[in-house]
Design a protein around this motif. Structure first.
Motif, short mmCIF file in Angstrom:
data_model
loop_
_atom_site.label_atom_id
_atom_site.label_comp_id
_atom_site.label_asym_id
_atom_site.label_seq_id
_atom_site.Cartn_x
_atom_site.Cartn_y
_atom_site.Cartn_z
N PHE A 131 -8.42 8.38 -5.89
CA PHE A 131 -7.60 6.95 -5.77
C PHE A 131 -7.14 7.25 -3.53
N LEU A 132 -6.57 7.86 -3.50
CA LEU A 132 -6.34 8.59 -2.23
C LEU A 132 -7.42 8.98 -1.02
N VAL A 133 -7.85 9.80 -1.66
CA VAL A 133 -9.69 9.84 -0.89
C VAL A 133 -10.43 8.56 -0.89
N LEU A 134 -10.11 7.54 -1.45
CA LEU A 134 -10.65 5.67 -1.14
C LEU A 134 -9.75 5.44 -0.46
N PHE A 135 -9.11 5.92 -0.75
CA PHE A 135 -6.59 4.57 0.20
C PHE A 135 -7.23 5.39 2.03
N LEU A 136 -7.57 6.88 1.89
CA LEU A 136 -7.37 7.59 3.30
C LEU A 136 -8.92 7.02 4.27
N SER A 137 -9.86 7.12 3.12
CA SER A 137 -11.21 6.68 3.89
C SER A 137 -11.40 5.18 4.33
N ILE A 138 -10.93 4.10 4.18
CA ILE A 138 -10.39 2.80 4.62
C ILE A 138 -9.22 2.90 5.78
N LEU A 159 -9.75 13.44 8.12
CA LEU A 159 -11.12 14.19 6.65
C LEU A 159 -10.70 15.17 6.24
N SER A 160 -9.87 15.97 7.04
CA SER A 160 -9.74 17.26 6.12
C SER A 160 -8.56 17.16 5.27
N VAL A 161 -7.96 16.37 5.54
CA VAL A 161 -6.86 15.87 4.09
C VAL A 161 -7.87 15.59 3.25
N SER A 208 1.08 -0.92 -0.11
CA SER A 208 0.12 0.15 -0.10
C SER A 208 1.02 1.44 0.50
N SER A 209 1.94 1.20 0.64
CA SER A 209 3.20 2.26 0.85
C SER A 209 3.21 2.98 -0.16
N ILE A 210 3.89 1.63 -1.46
CA ILE A 210 4.68 1.13 -3.12
C ILE A 210 2.89 2.85 -3.68
N VAL A 211 2.25 1.34 -3.65
CA VAL A 211 0.91 2.49 -4.46
C VAL A 211 0.88 3.67 -4.18
N GLY A 212 0.77 4.03 -2.91
CA GLY A 212 0.35 5.61 -2.43
C GLY A 212 1.04 6.43 -2.63
N ASN A 236 -7.94 4.42 12.78
CA ASN A 236 -8.12 5.39 13.73
C ASN A 236 -9.51 5.42 13.92
N ASN A 237 -9.80 4.06 14.73
CA ASN A 237 -11.47 4.08 15.23
C ASN A 237 -11.75 4.57 16.54
N TRP A 238 -12.06 6.14 16.05
CA TRP A 238 -11.64 5.94 18.05
C TRP A 238 -12.78 5.68 18.78
N TRP A 239 -14.09 5.09 17.83
CA TRP A 239 -15.57 5.16 18.63
C TRP A 239 -14.93 3.63 19.40
#
Length: 271
Positions: free
Chosen positions: A209-216, A245-247, A186-190, A222-225
Motif C-alpha cells: 500500500f505504501l509503495v502505491l501511495f508513494l508512487s502517486i 524511489l529509493s525508499v 491520506s495521513s491517517i490511512v498512511g 515531485n514532478n521535477w520534469w
C-alpha cells in the motif's frame, strides 16, 4: 473485528495473485530503486562539478583540494556501491560505503538540522538496512544445513530497524505542505499502514500500500520534469523524487523478504 480480518485477508490474497507474475523480479527492481538516488546524485555532481566546487569552497569553507577529494569520494563511492548493491556483490561493503555518503553529504552540505531532509535520510538509511538484512538472509538460506545464529540475529534486527526507519519518509509528507482534508485523510490511512509495517502486522500488504501511495505522491508532488531547467528548485524536487524511489525500493525489499522474526506476522506463524 472478524469481518475486518476477513476483508484484509481477502485483499491480501487478491494483491498476491495480481502481483504473482512480477514476484521473481521484485528483489532486482527493489535493489535498483534503492540505489537510484545515489546513481542520479553521482551523475548530477559530475555534470555540476564546477558549481559544486564553488559552493563548497565559497559557502562551506572547504579548502581547495579537499573540496575536490570530497566530491570525487562521493561520486566514486556512490557509483561503485550502487553497482555492488545491484549485482549483489559484497553487499555489506556497498551498504557501508553508501551510508558513509549519506553522513558525509549531510555534514558537508550542512543539512543536519534540515528537518525534512533528516526524516528522508532516516528512511534512506532504513532502506540500506533492509538491503543489509537481505544479504544476511540470502547467506543464511544458502547454507540451510548449517545455520548461523549470529547471521540469523543480524538479519532479524536489521529488518526491524529497517522497518522502523523506512516510515520516516511518510512523516516528512505529513509535516510538509498545506493542511487539507485530502492530506488529513491520506495521513491517517498512511499512519495506520506505517504502524502495521513497524509492528510487522500484515507487513507485506501494508508495504505494498505504501509503495502505491508513494508512487502517486511522487508523481503528483515531485514532478521535477515540469519545472524549467534553470529554476533553482528543480534540483531539490528532483532529489526528493529519486530519494522517494529509493525508499520505495526498501519497502519492496520488505515485500520480498517479509518483516522478519521480530514481528506480529512471524509470531502468529509460530503459534
Amino acid at each position: 473485528m472478524e469481518q475486518v480480518k476477513r476483508i484484509t485477508s481477502q485483499l491480501e490474497d487478491m494483491i498476491v495473485t495480481i502481483a504473482a507474475p512480477a514476484k521473481p523480479y521484485i528483489p532486482a527492481i527493489a535493489r535498483f530503486l534503492l540505489v537510484v538516488t545515489f546513481i542520479e546524485d553521482s551523475i548530477r555532481i559530475t555534470f555540476q562539478w564546477s558549481d559544486q566546487l564553488r559552493y563548497l569552497e565559497k559557502y562551506r569553507g572547504f579548502y581547495w583540494g579537499f573540496s575536490h577529494f570530497f566530491l570525487a569520494f562521493n561520486i566514486l563511492t556512490m557509483i561503485i556501491g550502487s553497482i555492488m548493491a545491484i549485482t549483489k556483490k559484497h553487499t555489506q561493503y556497498a551498504v557501508i560505503g553508501l551510508f558513509a555518503v549519506v553522513i558525509s553529504q549531510t555534514l558537508g552540505y550542512d543539512l543536519l538540522f534540515d528537518f525534512k531532509f533528516f526524516l528522508r535520510n532516516l528512511s534512506l538509511i532504513g532502506g540500506l538496512l533492509m538491503l543489509l538484512a537481505d544479504a544476511f538472509h540470502k547467506r543464511q538460506t544458502s547454507f540451510a544445513g548449517l545455520p548461523s545464529v549470529s547471521e540469523i540475529d543480524k538479519s532479524t534486527y536489521f529488518q526491524l530497524a529497517g522497518r522502523i526507519l523506512l516510515i520516516f519518509l511518510f512523516l516528512s509528507f505529513v509535516f510538509a505542505g498545506e493542511l487539507t482534508l485530502l492530506r488529513v485523510i491520506s495521513s491517517i490511512v498512511g499512519f495506520i499502514a506505517c504502524t502495521m509495517v513497524v509492528v510487522g502486522f500484515k507487513a507485506k500488504l501494508s508495504a505494498m500500500f505504501l509503495v502505491l501511495f508513494l508512487s502517486i505522491f511522487n508523481v503528483l508532488i515531485n514532478n521535477w520534469w515540469s519545472i524549467h531547467h534553470a529554476h533553482p528548485s528543480r534540483d531539490f524536487v528532483k532529489y526528493d523524487f529519486f530519494q522517494t524511489l529509493s525508499v520505495m525500493g526498501g519497502l519492496m525489499l520488505l515485500v520480498s523478504m517479509g518483516p522478519g522474526g521480530l514481528s506480529v506476522d512471524e509470531q502468529k506463524k509460530m503459534l
